[in-house]
Design a protein around this motif. Structure first.
Motif, PDB file in Angstrom:
ATOM      1  N   ASP A  12      -2.690   2.271  -6.383  1.00 30.96           N
ATOM      2  CA  ASP A  12      -3.615   1.505  -5.549  1.00 30.96           C
ATOM      3  C   ASP A  12      -3.314   0.022  -5.728  1.00 30.96           C
ATOM      4  OD1 ASP A  12      -5.653   0.347  -4.145  1.00 30.96           O
ATOM      5  OD2 ASP A  12      -7.264   1.548  -5.041  1.00 30.96           O
ATOM      6  N   VAL A  13      -2.522  -0.535  -4.808  1.00 30.40           N
ATOM      7  CA  VAL A  13      -2.085  -1.922  -4.949  1.00 30.40           C
ATOM      8  C   VAL A  13      -3.249  -2.899  -4.786  1.00 30.40           C
ATOM      9  CG1 VAL A  13       0.247  -1.402  -4.180  1.00 30.40           C
ATOM     10  CG2 VAL A  13      -1.475  -2.083  -2.498  1.00 30.40           C
ATOM     11  N   SER A  14      -4.322  -2.484  -4.110  1.00 31.82           N
ATOM     12  CA  SER A  14      -5.457  -3.383  -3.887  1.00 31.82           C
ATOM     13  C   SER A  14      -6.154  -3.752  -5.191  1.00 31.82           C
ATOM     14  CB  SER A  14      -6.468  -2.747  -2.927  1.00 31.82           C
ATOM     15  OG  SER A  14      -7.097  -1.619  -3.515  1.00 31.82           O
ATOM     16  N   SER A  69       1.701  -4.917 -11.868  1.00 33.60           N
ATOM     17  CA  SER A  69       1.907  -5.307 -10.474  1.00 33.60           C
ATOM     18  C   SER A  69       2.411  -6.735 -10.375  1.00 33.60           C
ATOM     19  CB  SER A  69       0.604  -5.168  -9.686  1.00 33.60           C
ATOM     20  OG  SER A  69      -0.354  -6.122 -10.119  1.00 33.60           O
ATOM     21  N   PRO A 114       5.663   4.429  -8.246  1.00 31.66           N
ATOM     22  CA  PRO A 114       4.970   3.435  -7.424  1.00 31.66           C
ATOM     23  C   PRO A 114       3.563   3.167  -7.956  1.00 31.66           C
ATOM     24  CG  PRO A 114       5.009   5.548  -6.316  1.00 31.66           C
ATOM     25  CD  PRO A 114       5.853   5.704  -7.535  1.00 31.66           C
ATOM     26  N   ASP A 167       4.175  -5.181  -4.123  1.00 35.66           N
ATOM     27  CA  ASP A 167       3.616  -4.086  -4.917  1.00 35.66           C
ATOM     28  C   ASP A 167       3.784  -2.728  -4.242  1.00 35.66           C
ATOM     29  OD1 ASP A 167       2.877  -5.656  -7.063  1.00 35.66           O
ATOM     30  OD2 ASP A 167       0.890  -6.096  -6.255  1.00 35.66           O
ATOM     31  N   GLU A 168       3.735  -2.711  -2.906  1.00 35.26           N
ATOM     32  CA  GLU A 168       3.871  -1.434  -2.202  1.00 35.26           C
ATOM     33  C   GLU A 168       5.245  -0.798  -2.410  1.00 35.26           C
ATOM     34  OE1 GLU A 168       0.839  -3.823   0.160  1.00 35.26           O
ATOM     35  OE2 GLU A 168       2.727  -4.206  -0.905  1.00 35.26           O
ATOM     36  N   ASN A 169       6.270  -1.623  -2.612  1.00 28.66           N
ATOM     37  CA  ASN A 169       7.626  -1.084  -2.813  1.00 28.66           C
ATOM     38  C   ASN A 169       8.253  -1.625  -4.092  1.00 28.66           C
ATOM     39  OD1 ASN A 169       7.845  -3.706  -1.765  1.00 28.66           O
ATOM     40  ND2 ASN A 169       9.820  -3.298  -0.785  1.00 28.66           N
TER      41      ASN A 169
END
Length: 345
Positions: free
Chosen positions: A316-318, A324, A313, A244-246
């Protein structure tokens, strides 16, 4: 990180609800193509038992299916423990002395799930029984001790973390060195076991689907196929080193055709579920046994593709938002849970 894309696996149609050792017996009802009841008790007789009381020896095929299902269930427990390890060290430092990390905004016990050791106990018994599963048998025995320590420690945290603030964290200080040592020993074996079980399960699933298709159990066939295609998409993404970050780095070249194949499979699944004769054949009373979960899965992948195509992007991937990879995996795991519920016991 590698573990993030690790997913739970679907067991075979016969649920592994059994007792190993002299602890009583259960007789689960087999689902799907394995209709009827089977006594799966493996309790060995004692010298005091009469011949009439002795359980008949299980045939090789039944033993194989029992062992397979228990090893799959153990794998899914292992994933929960790996998640617990991750969550624990989000809040607690990884030094030898117990210490809460500053400024996390989280309480001790954050998202820790308690697990019992019943499946581990069964797997240990089966590891020394035929049929042999080779390296997997050895890994079960090798990781049993640290896995048990982690399960028991995390169950303790799950039950009692709310009271720890009142006793100066005495219990966490006692548990921390156990968790730290066990996690270091358990982790490498757990990943190797997951890889081995995944390969084995994929081979079994392919063979099982062909049997289902040949015998006309098309609802179960397409349900299994939907899960398999989703897992293939996740595997493609994992091989690219994307998370998810990239997520915008994802190459959709292999993802899109798999998505199209999944869309066609979901459509076929919905069609066969609308056939009353097919529902009767597969002993299903509900025309929507998955409550549109596969449609939800398809939508999750579509949103993920749109996220990649947008070039934006994830903020907030959390939060594991729509679009996602995390949401795709979570949705797939819901489908696997439902598959095991519908076609298990």
């Amino acid at each position: 990180m590698r573990k993030r894309s690790m997913t739970i696996l679907a067991a075979a149609a016969l649920a592994a609800s059994l007792t190993v050792g002299g602890c009583g017996s259960k007789s689960p009802e087999a689902g799907g193509k394995f209709g009827g009841e089977k006594d799966l008790t493996l309790a060995p007789s004692t010298e005091a038992e009469t011949e009439a009381e002795t359980e008949p020896e299980l045939d090789e095929e039944t033993m194989d299916l029992i062992k397979y299902n228990v090893y799959i269930e153990l794998n899914n427990d292992i994933l929960e423990v790996l998640n617990n390890i991750d969550y624990y060290f989000v809040v607690v430092g990884d030094g030898e002395e117990f210490a809460l990390l500053p400024d996390t905004g989280l309480t001790y016990g954050y998202r820790i799930v308690g697990l019992n050791t019943e499946t581990l106990d069964m797997a240990l018994e089966l590891a020394d029984m035929e049929p042999s599963y080779g390296d997997m048998d050895a890994m079960v025995k090798e990781m049993a001790d640290p896995l048990r320590k982690l399960m028991e420690s995390f169950s303790e945290i799950s039950r009692m973390h709310g009271a720890y603030a009142d006793n100066q964290y005495a219990k966490p200080k006692e548990l921390h060195p156990v968790i730290l040592e066990a996690a270091m020993e358990f982790g490498p074996i757990a990943y190797d076991y997951y890889d081995a079980v995944t390969v084995f399960a994929n081979e079994r699933a392919e063979q099982f689907r062909e049997e289902l298709k040949g015998e006309g159990y098309m609802i179960q066939y397409y349900a299994s196929n939907n899960i398999d295609l989703t897992r293939k998409i996740i595997n493609v993404i994992e091989e690219q080193g994307v998370w998810d970050e990239n997520i915008t780095d994802m190459d959709l070249t292999e993802v899109r055709p798999l998505y199209d194949e999944l869309a066609a499979s979901v459509e076929e699944f919905n069609t066969v579920c609308a056939d009353n004769d097919q529902l009767i054949k597969e002993s299903l009373s509900n025309s929507k046994p998955f409550d549109l979960l596969f449609d939800k899965q398809l939508q999750a992948i579509e949103w993920m593709i749109q996220q990649v195509e947008s070039g934006k992007p994830i903020e907030d991937v959390s939060l594991e938002p729509l679009g996602s990879i995390s949401h795709v995996i979570n949705t797939m795991n819901e489908c696997v849970d439902r598959y095991n519920s519908v076609f298990g016991d």
